[in-house]
Design a protein around this motif. Structure first.
Motif, mmCIF file in Angstrom:
data_model
loop_
_atom_site.group_PDB
_atom_site.id
_atom_site.type_symbol
_atom_site.label_atom_id
_atom_site.label_comp_id
_atom_site.label_asym_id
_atom_site.label_seq_id
_atom_site.Cartn_x
_atom_site.Cartn_y
_atom_site.Cartn_z
ATOM 1 N N GLY A 1 0.825 -1.195 0.000
ATOM 2 C CA GLY A 1 0.000 0.000 0.000
ATOM 3 C C GLY A 1 0.864 1.251 0.000
ATOM 4 O O GLY A 1 2.082 1.192 0.201
ATOM 5 N N PRO A 2 0.258 2.417 -0.192
ATOM 6 C CA PRO A 2 1.038 3.654 -0.279
ATOM 7 C C PRO A 2 1.967 3.890 0.910
ATOM 8 O O PRO A 2 3.156 4.178 0.732
ATOM 9 N N GLY A 3 1.437 3.748 2.119
ATOM 10 C CA GLY A 3 2.267 3.991 3.297
ATOM 11 C C GLY A 3 3.393 2.990 3.423
ATOM 12 O O GLY A 3 4.544 3.354 3.714
ATOM 13 N N GLU A 4 3.085 1.722 3.183
ATOM 14 C CA GLU A 4 4.094 0.674 3.287
ATOM 15 C C GLU A 4 5.161 0.845 2.210
ATOM 16 O O GLU A 4 6.364 0.650 2.453
ATOM 17 N N ALA A 5 4.736 1.235 0.978
ATOM 18 C CA ALA A 5 5.691 1.450 -0.105
ATOM 19 C C ALA A 5 6.633 2.597 0.227
ATOM 20 O O ALA A 5 7.847 2.512 -0.010
ATOM 21 N N ARG A 6 6.102 3.669 0.789
ATOM 22 C CA ARG A 6 6.950 4.816 1.151
ATOM 23 C C ARG A 6 7.960 4.425 2.229
ATOM 24 O O ARG A 6 9.129 4.817 2.163
ATOM 25 N N ARG A 7 7.517 3.673 3.205
ATOM 26 C CA ARG A 7 8.448 3.252 4.272
ATOM 27 C C ARG A 7 9.523 2.326 3.708
ATOM 28 O O ARG A 7 10.692 2.414 4.094
ATOM 29 N N TYR A 8 9.115 1.453 2.791
ATOM 30 C CA TYR A 8 10.066 0.517 2.196
ATOM 31 C C TYR A 8 11.159 1.254 1.427
ATOM 32 O O TYR A 8 12.355 1.005 1.635
ATOM 33 N N VAL A 9 10.772 2.171 0.530
ATOM 34 C CA VAL A 9 11.794 2.853 -0.279
ATOM 35 C C VAL A 9 12.686 3.730 0.602
ATOM 36 O O VAL A 9 13.882 3.895 0.321
ATOM 37 N N ALA A 10 12.128 4.279 1.690
ATOM 38 C CA ALA A 10 12.941 5.088 2.603
ATOM 39 C C ALA A 10 13.970 4.220 3.331
ATOM 40 O O ALA A 10 15.134 4.614 3.493
ATOM 41 N N THR A 11 13.537 3.042 3.776
ATOM 42 C CA THR A 11 14.464 2.130 4.450
ATOM 43 C C THR A 11 15.584 1.703 3.507
ATOM 44 O O THR A 11 16.765 1.689 3.877
#
Length: 432
Positions: free
Chosen positions: A96-106
Motif C-alpha cells: 500500500g502507499p504507506g508501506e511502499a513509502r516506508r520501504y523505499v525510505a528504508t
C-alpha cells in the motif's frame, strides 16, 4: 585518488537525491486513490512504480554491491517487471502507499550507508560508480514513465511548471550532413548502458535532415490534407494499425472549431503551432514523412547529426559539445510540462545546425532495436538484449520528461511502433 573518490560519492549522493525528490513529487501530488488506481492498461499504478524503484535499488545496491541482508525478499517477484505485464499489476497484492513509502525510505538509508563504505573501482559493476549510476537512471526512467501516467490520468491538474522559453532563433529547412565515417556509441562514458556500447565506426552516406522536429502546425497540415485517410502514405503494417485503432490525430488532440486543442496534464488548450508534435506513434511519423516526400532518419544518421563535429572529426557527448545539459541548451528534467517552440534553444544546436536533438520530444528513427557490433550484455540480459529484434523501434534524444542523468548523445530508447503514450515526436530526413 581519495579526493576523486569523495567527489564521485558526492555526485552519486546528489543524483540519488534528485531522482528521489522527483519520485516524491510525482507520487505525493495525487491522493491515495489515484496512487493505487490504474489510469491506463498501458501503465502500472503509480504505487507499483514507487515500490519497484525501491526493489531494484535493494537488489543491486543493498544486496549485490553492499552484500547486506535483504530488506524485503518476499516482494521480489511482485516487482519483477518481466513476470507481470502492466495490465495485470493492479490485481497483485502490492504494498500500500504507506508501506511502499516506508520501504523505499528504508532501502535508501541502507544504500547511502553502502555508498559511504563501498569501493567505487575494481569490478565493472562498481567502477566509476556504475551500479549507482544505473540505479539513478532507472529511477529517472520510471519517473518519466510516471509522468506519462500523470498525462493519462483524468481529473483536475496536480502538476505545475512554468511555460517553456519562447523561440529566439528562426529554425527552418534542412541541414546537410556530409557522407563519411563517424564514431557511433561509446566506450568511455562512465554510466553508459550496455546498448550504447561499444564505440564503433559507421560510414554514413551524405543526407539531409530537418533542422527541427516536426511541429504541431505542420502536423495539422498533414491531418487536414487527409493524411490519415490516404493509404498511400502508410506502410501496410501502419495502415492496418491506423484502421484497427481508429487513429485520426495525435493522442490527446481534439477538434476545437476550425483548429485543434490538446489535453496536457489536466489542462486543455489550443495547440501551439510552433511546438514539436508529441504523442505520435512510429506509424504516424512514418506516414507524415512519406506525405512530406521524405523519410525518417536511420539511427546512425540521427546520431551523426547529433554528435559529429567535422572540425575535429570526433563525436561529441552532446550536440553542443561535451558539457552537461543546461536550461539554455535543452528542455529536460520536467522543468516544463511541454515541448518548447522550435528555435528556443539555439545554444543546443549541433555543428551541422540541427536544433533540439536533445530534450523536448523523443524522436522515432527507422531502425529496429539491436545491439552494436561487439555488444556484451551487462549487467543483465533483461536490460537490453531480450528486446533486440524487429518488434521494437528506436527513439533518440530524450523529451521534456527525461532527466539529464538518463540522456546523452549515445542514449537509446525503444518501444513498440504503435505506442503513443510516451513523449514521442520525430523529424524527417532524405537522401542527398
Amino acid at each position: 585518488m581519495t579526493y576523486q573518490t569523495d567527489r564521485l560519492r558526492d555526485l552519486v549522493a546528489t543524483e540519488l537525491g534528485r531522482a528521489r525528490d522527483r519520485t516524491t513529487l510525482l507520487t505525493e501530488s495525487v491522493d491515495e486513490g489515484d496512487l493505487v488506481r490504474q489510469h491506463s492498461p498501458l501503465m502500472s499504478p503509480l504505487v507499483w512504480d514507487l515500490a519497484h524503484v525501491g526493489n531494484q535499488e535493494e537488489l543491486w545496491l543493498v544486496r549485490d554491491v553492499g552484500g547486506r541482508e535483504p530488506v524485503r525478499r518476499d516482494i521480489d517477484e511482485l516487482y519483477d517487471a518481466f513476470k507481470h505485464p502492466r495490465r495485470d499489476r493492479p490485481q497483485l497484492p502490492l504494498l500500500g502507499p504507506g508501506e511502499a513509502r516506508r520501504y523505499v525510505a528504508t532501502v535508501r538509508d541502507k544504500v547511502l550507508d553502502v555508498l559511504d563504505h563501498a569501493r567505487l573501482d575494481g569490478s565493472p559493476l562498481v567502477d566509476n560508480g556504475f551500479a549507482f549510476g544505473m540505479i539513478v537512471q532507472h529511477e529517472q526512467q520510471h519517473d518519466e514513465t510516471m509522468l506519462a501516467t500523470h498525462q493519462l490520468r483524468a481529473g483536475a491538474p496536480v502538476l505545475d511548471a512554468p511555460p517553456p522559453p519562447p523561440a529566439t532563433s528562426a529554425v527552418e529547412g534542412e541541414a546537410f550532413v556530409p557522407g563519411g565515417p563517424f564514431t557511433m556509441g561509446t566506450s568511455t562514458e562512465a554510466w553508459a548502458l550496455d546498448n550504447e556500447r561499444p564505440a564503433h565506426a559507421v560510414d554514413v552516406p551524405g543526407f539531409f535532415i530537418d533542422r527541427a522536429p516536426v511541429t504541431n502546425g505542420r502536423y495539422a497540415e498533414f491531418i487536414d490534407s487527409g493524411g490519415y485517410d490516404d493509404e498511400r502514405w502508410w506502410s501496410a503494417e501502419g495502415w492496418a494499425h491506423r484502421q484497427a485503432a481508429g487513429l485520426v490525430a495525435p493522442l490527446h488532440w481534439e477538434r476545437d472549431g476550425d483548429g485543434w486543442a490538446c489535453r496536457q496534464f489536466g489542462r486543455t488548450s489550443r495547440i501551439v503551432p510552433e511546438e514539436p508534435v508529441v504523442h505520435v506513434c512510429f506509424h504516424e511519423a512514418e506516414a507524415f514523412a512519406a506525405w512530406a516526400g521524405k523519410r525518417l532518419p536511420t539511427e546512425p544518421e540521427w546520431e551523426k547529426a547529433a554528435r559529429f563535429d567535422p572540425a575535429t572529426g570526433r563525436s561529441r557527448r552532446f550536440p553542443w559539445g561535451d558539457e552537461p545539459p543546461t536550461s539554455e541548451r535543452a528542455n529536460l528534467g520536467q522543468r516544463h510540462l511541454r515541448p518548447a517552440p522550435v528555435g528556443a534553444y539555439p545554444a543546443g544546436a549541433s555543428p551541422a545546425g540541427v536544433h533540439q536533438l536533445i530534450g523536448d520530444v523523443w524522436e522515432w528513427v527507422s531502425t529496429d532495436f539491436h545491439g552494436y557490433p561487439g555488444f556484451v550484455p551487462f549487467p543483465y540480459r533483461e536490460y537490453s538484449e531480450v528486446f533486440f529484434g524487429t518488434e521494437y523501434k528506436v527513439l533518440r534524444g530524450g523529451s521534456f520528461g527525461t532527466d539529464a542523468a538518463a540522456c546523452r548523445g549515445t542514449f537509446r530508447n525503444w518501444d513498440y511502433p504503435i505506442r503513443r503514450q510516451i513523449f514521442s515526436g520525430f523529424r524527417c530526413a532524405r537522401d542527398a
